[in-house]
Design a protein around this motif. Structure first.
Motif, PDB file in Angstrom:
ATOM      1  N   ALA A 170     -22.256  25.065 -88.178  1.00 47.16           N
ATOM      2  CA  ALA A 170     -22.885  24.919 -89.494  1.00 47.16           C
ATOM      3  C   ALA A 170     -23.699  23.632 -89.561  1.00 47.16           C
ATOM      4  CB  ALA A 170     -21.818  24.929 -90.586  1.00 47.16           C
ATOM      5  N   LEU A 171     -23.174  22.555 -88.979  1.00 48.22           N
ATOM      6  CA  LEU A 171     -23.906  21.292 -88.994  1.00 48.22           C
ATOM      7  C   LEU A 171     -25.159  21.384 -88.119  1.00 48.22           C
ATOM      8  CD1 LEU A 171     -21.014  18.673 -88.794  1.00 48.22           C
ATOM      9  CD2 LEU A 171     -22.170  19.591 -90.795  1.00 48.22           C
ATOM     10  N   SER A 172     -25.054  22.054 -86.987  1.00 48.82           N
ATOM     11  CA  SER A 172     -26.218  22.194 -86.111  1.00 48.82           C
ATOM     12  C   SER A 172     -27.313  23.015 -86.790  1.00 48.82           C
ATOM     13  CB  SER A 172     -25.805  22.856 -84.794  1.00 48.82           C
ATOM     14  OG  SER A 172     -24.888  22.031 -84.093  1.00 48.82           O
ATOM     15  N   LEU A 173     -26.915  24.087 -87.477  1.00 47.86           N
ATOM     16  CA  LEU A 173     -27.906  24.892 -88.199  1.00 47.86           C
ATOM     17  C   LEU A 173     -28.554  24.088 -89.324  1.00 47.86           C
ATOM     18  CD1 LEU A 173     -26.072  28.350 -88.450  1.00 47.86           C
ATOM     19  CD2 LEU A 173     -28.008  27.751 -86.987  1.00 47.86           C
ATOM     20  N   ARG A 179     -10.954  23.486 -89.969  1.00 45.36           N
ATOM     21  CA  ARG A 179     -12.212  22.897 -90.424  1.00 45.36           C
ATOM     22  C   ARG A 179     -12.708  23.602 -91.686  1.00 45.36           C
ATOM     23  NH1 ARG A 179     -14.844  19.812 -86.407  1.00 45.36           N
ATOM     24  NH2 ARG A 179     -14.182  20.208 -84.259  1.00 45.36           N
ATOM     25  N   SER A 180     -13.507  22.870 -92.474  1.00 39.98           N
ATOM     26  CA  SER A 180     -14.293  23.473 -93.530  1.00 39.98           C
ATOM     27  C   SER A 180     -15.645  23.860 -92.943  1.00 39.98           C
ATOM     28  CB  SER A 180     -14.475  22.501 -94.686  1.00 39.98           C
ATOM     29  OG  SER A 180     -15.386  23.006 -95.640  1.00 39.98           O
ATOM     30  N   THR A 181     -16.391  24.680 -93.648  1.00 39.23           N
ATOM     31  CA  THR A 181     -17.683  25.116 -93.118  1.00 39.23           C
ATOM     32  C   THR A 181     -18.722  24.013 -93.170  1.00 39.23           C
ATOM     33  OG1 THR A 181     -17.197  27.378 -93.818  1.00 39.23           O
ATOM     34  CG2 THR A 181     -19.487  26.872 -93.274  1.00 39.23           C
ATOM     35  N   VAL A 182     -18.870  23.349 -94.325  1.00 43.47           N
ATOM     36  CA  VAL A 182     -19.938  22.353 -94.472  1.00 43.47           C
ATOM     37  C   VAL A 182     -19.442  20.981 -94.919  1.00 43.47           C
ATOM     38  CG1 VAL A 182     -21.739  24.047 -94.898  1.00 43.47           C
ATOM     39  CG2 VAL A 182     -20.397  23.179 -96.817  1.00 43.47           C
ATOM     40  N   ASN A 183     -18.241  20.888 -95.482  1.00 42.91           N
ATOM     41  CA  ASN A 183     -17.745  19.607 -95.990  1.00 42.91           C
ATOM     42  C   ASN A 183     -16.584  19.090 -95.154  1.00 42.91           C
ATOM     43  OD1 ASN A 183     -19.460  19.399 -98.352  1.00 42.91           O
ATOM     44  ND2 ASN A 183     -18.245  21.055 -99.242  1.00 42.91           N
ATOM     45  N   GLN A 184     -16.404  17.789 -95.167  1.00 46.47           N
ATOM     46  CA  GLN A 184     -15.268  17.194 -94.477  1.00 46.47           C
ATOM     47  C   GLN A 184     -13.968  17.530 -95.207  1.00 46.47           C
ATOM     48  OE1 GLN A 184     -16.231  13.004 -94.376  1.00 46.47           O
ATOM     49  NE2 GLN A 184     -17.246  13.176 -92.397  1.00 46.47           N
ATOM     50  N   ARG A 185     -12.894  17.592 -94.443  1.00 48.61           N
ATOM     51  CA  ARG A 185     -11.580  17.827 -95.035  1.00 48.61           C
ATOM     52  C   ARG A 185     -10.676  16.640 -94.739  1.00 48.61           C
ATOM     53  NH1 ARG A 185      -9.583  24.133 -94.242  1.00 48.61           N
ATOM     54  NH2 ARG A 185     -10.795  25.001 -95.959  1.00 48.61           N
ATOM     55  N   LYS A 186      -9.872  16.281 -95.733  1.00 44.94           N
ATOM     56  CA  LYS A 186      -8.927  15.171 -95.592  1.00 44.94           C
ATOM     57  C   LYS A 186      -7.509  15.719 -95.599  1.00 44.94           C
ATOM     58  CE  LYS A 186     -11.893  11.701 -97.789  1.00 44.94           C
ATOM     59  NZ  LYS A 186     -13.077  12.546 -97.980  1.00 44.94           N
ATOM     60  N   TYR A 187      -6.713  15.237 -94.655  1.00 43.11           N
ATOM     61  CA  TYR A 187      -5.328  15.674 -94.521  1.00 43.11           C
ATOM     62  C   TYR A 187      -4.399  14.465 -94.498  1.00 43.11           C
ATOM     63  CZ  TYR A 187      -7.154  20.238 -92.999  1.00 43.11           C
ATOM     64  OH  TYR A 187      -7.800  21.444 -92.924  1.00 43.11           O
ATOM     65  N   LYS A 227     -26.403   1.960 -88.337  1.00 39.70           N
ATOM     66  CA  LYS A 227     -26.717   1.097 -89.482  1.00 39.70           C
ATOM     67  C   LYS A 227     -26.835   1.908 -90.765  1.00 39.70           C
ATOM     68  CE  LYS A 227     -29.194  -2.249 -86.585  1.00 39.70           C
ATOM     69  NZ  LYS A 227     -30.507  -2.861 -86.264  1.00 39.70           N
ATOM     70  N   MET A 228     -27.300   3.139 -90.660  1.00 40.30           N
ATOM     71  CA  MET A 228     -27.435   3.996 -91.837  1.00 40.30           C
ATOM     72  C   MET A 228     -26.102   4.639 -92.235  1.00 40.30           C
ATOM     73  SD  MET A 228     -30.974   5.842 -90.651  1.00 40.30           S
ATOM     74  CE  MET A 228     -31.024   6.930 -92.050  1.00 40.30           C
ATOM     75  N   GLU A 229     -25.066   4.450 -91.408  1.00 42.34           N
ATOM     76  CA  GLU A 229     -23.735   4.994 -91.672  1.00 42.34           C
ATOM     77  C   GLU A 229     -23.794   6.508 -91.883  1.00 42.34           C
ATOM     78  OE1 GLU A 229     -21.928   2.859 -94.839  1.00 42.34           O
ATOM     79  OE2 GLU A 229     -21.794   0.985 -93.718  1.00 42.34           O
ATOM     80  N   VAL A 230     -24.437   7.179 -90.958  1.00 38.40           N
ATOM     81  CA  VAL A 230     -24.527   8.639 -91.015  1.00 38.40           C
ATOM     82  C   VAL A 230     -23.150   9.239 -90.753  1.00 38.40           C
ATOM     83  CG1 VAL A 230     -25.557  10.676 -89.956  1.00 38.40           C
ATOM     84  CG2 VAL A 230     -26.934   8.614 -90.296  1.00 38.40           C
ATOM     85  N   SER A 231     -22.760  10.202 -91.576  1.00 41.48           N
ATOM     86  CA  SER A 231     -21.448  10.840 -91.423  1.00 41.48           C
ATOM     87  C   SER A 231     -21.596  12.219 -90.805  1.00 41.48           C
ATOM     88  CB  SER A 231     -20.757  10.969 -92.786  1.00 41.48           C
ATOM     89  OG  SER A 231     -21.526  11.792 -93.648  1.00 41.48           O
ATOM     90  N   ALA A 232     -20.508  12.694 -90.217  1.00 44.24           N
ATOM     91  CA  ALA A 232     -20.510  14.034 -89.618  1.00 44.24           C
ATOM     92  C   ALA A 232     -20.255  15.071 -90.699  1.00 44.24           C
ATOM     93  CB  ALA A 232     -19.454  14.116 -88.523  1.00 44.24           C
ATOM     94  N   SER A 233     -21.250  15.265 -91.563  1.00 44.58           N
ATOM     95  CA  SER A 233     -21.171  16.217 -92.660  1.00 44.58           C
ATOM     96  C   SER A 233     -22.536  16.870 -92.821  1.00 44.58           C
ATOM     97  CB  SER A 233     -20.762  15.521 -93.957  1.00 44.58           C
ATOM     98  OG  SER A 233     -21.766  14.597 -94.358  1.00 44.58           O
ATOM     99  N   TRP A 234     -22.649  17.798 -93.765  1.00 44.26           N
ATOM    100  CA  TRP A 234     -23.936  18.469 -93.949  1.00 44.26           C
ATOM    101  C   TRP A 234     -24.997  17.485 -94.422  1.00 44.26           C
ATOM    102  CZ3 TRP A 234     -26.565  18.677 -98.554  1.00 44.26           C
ATOM    103  CH2 TRP A 234     -25.861  18.376 -99.718  1.00 44.26           C
ATOM    104  N   ARG A 235     -24.589  16.450 -95.144  1.00 40.22           N
ATOM    105  CA  ARG A 235     -25.555  15.447 -95.599  1.00 40.22           C
ATOM    106  C   ARG A 235     -26.100  14.649 -94.419  1.00 40.22           C
ATOM    107  NH1 ARG A 235     -21.442  15.723 -99.206  1.00 40.22           N
ATOM    108  NH2 ARG A 235     -21.969  16.146-101.391  1.00 40.22           N
ATOM    109  N   GLY A 236     -25.193  14.276 -93.498  1.00 36.77           N
ATOM    110  CA  GLY A 236     -25.635  13.569 -92.304  1.00 36.77           C
ATOM    111  C   GLY A 236     -26.544  14.417 -91.449  1.00 36.77           C
TER     112      GLY A 236
END
Length: 349
Positions: free
Chosen positions: A249-252, A208-216, A314-323
């Protein structure tokens, strides 16, 4: 062979998980069988495949290990029955272990507890470990042949059944080792019959990355052939995976955003003629101790279950720090409205 197709299907059980199951599928639409000589997963940096093993080699090695264990057990059983000296040495070993346990309270307690609670018995394990040193250990055909010669001195008729069984197992071990020494390129790990398909599943663990999504990107190369006279061909397929950041990190981030939202709600709720500097600190502290705490709890629950909340879908929230920032801020700024909506949802109002 050109009509054979391969594909990888991803089966994520949870969008937040860093483990994803990939199913490799090879389809054989031809009228002849296809042989798979090798499957080679190509892992990206940051991905691991727990217990990666070559299927053919692992299967043969497992059979080889089992046959060697059976031969060892048969040989030692024959030795124990035929040799009085071996029986005396075994009795001395067991006596030593019993004396050690008698004079060592912790060992004695461990033996009793293991017997009462039906867990691994350390007394039995010690006996077996020390008795193995008195007998034979077989790990190959050469070892088994040496043991067969050594046991030839015990020719009692009642032991003949052990000798016959040993001979049968030894013949099986010879055939197995002959198969293990065949060329790797022509050892099929699977046969795909005509008009059928083959599938196997790999479970990958991604960093995992700390705050951003990773693509593999995950690739699998399959080495196949039709008959022994045909050249080997390599078929490949790939799949992508998106891994969410570290949960803590996302919870914080959601907690921090909830506090920010609660602060905005508090400040915007002040009368227009009241300056921020004139706010009573006790009033602000009371707000954060009640509304702020409720907002934090709502943010934690909502962000970790937003996939099941229609509004966030509906808001298309992502599992990232922005979401996490968005969900936390909304829960902190509109705590009362969210609580009212939840009460209506569960029928409390």
């Amino acid at each position: 062979m050109s009509s054979i197709s391969v594909a990888i299907e991803s089966n994520p059980s949870d969008k937040r998980s860093n483990e994803i199951a990939f199913t490799f599928v090879l389809d054989n639409p031809t009228d002849a069988p296809v042989y798979i000589a090798a499957l080679s997963p190509v892992l990206p940096e940051g991905a691991t495949l727990p217990e990666t093993k070559d299927l053919a080699t692992h299967a043969l090695a497992t059979q080889h290990q089992a046959l060697c264990a059976e031969l060892t057990e048969i040989a030692n059983a024959q030795l124990m029955l035929a040799s009085a000296e071996t029986r005396k040495r075994a009795a001395r070993v067991i006596g030593e272990i019993v004396r050690e346990a008698y004079f060592n309270v912790s060992k004695l307690f461990g033996y009793v507890a293991a017997t009462l609670f039906k867990v691994s018995n350390p007394f039995h394990d010690q006996v077996q470990h020390r008795l193995r040193a008195l007998g034979y250990t077989i790990g190959s055909v050469a070892d088994a042949e040496d043991v067969e010669i050594a046991l030839g001195q015990y020719a009692e008729p009642e032991l003949r059944v052990y000798a016959d069984l040993f001979g049968v197992k030894l013949a099986q071990l010879r055939r197995l080792e002959g198969e293990m020494h065949t060329p790797e390129s022509r050892r099929a790990i699977a046969v795909v019959e005509a008009q059928s398909s083959f599938s196997t599943t790999y479970v990958l663990r991604f960093r995992r990355s700390t705050v951003n999504q990773r693509k593999y990107s995950f690739n699998i190369e399959a080495t196949v052939y039709g008959t022994d006279s045909e050249a080997l061909q390599v078929k490949s397929a790939s799949a992508r995976a998106v891994i969410s950041p570290a949960p803590y990190a996302l919870s914080l981030t959601a907690i921090f955003a909830a506090l920010l939202g609660s602060a905005v709600a508090f400040l915007t709720g002040l009368p227009g003629d009241v300056a921020i500097t004139a706010v009573d600190p006790k009033q602000a502290l009371t707000h954060f101790a009640t509304e702020g705490l409720v907002g934090v709890i709502l943010a934690m629950v909502a962000f970790n279950a937003y996939e099941n909340i229609d509004a966030f879908k509906k808001m298309e929230v992502s599992a990232s720090w922005r979401g996490a920032l968005l969900v936390g801020f909304l829960c902190g700024a509109f705590t009362e409205r969210i609580i009212d909506a939840l009460k209506v949802l569960v029928g409390a109002q």
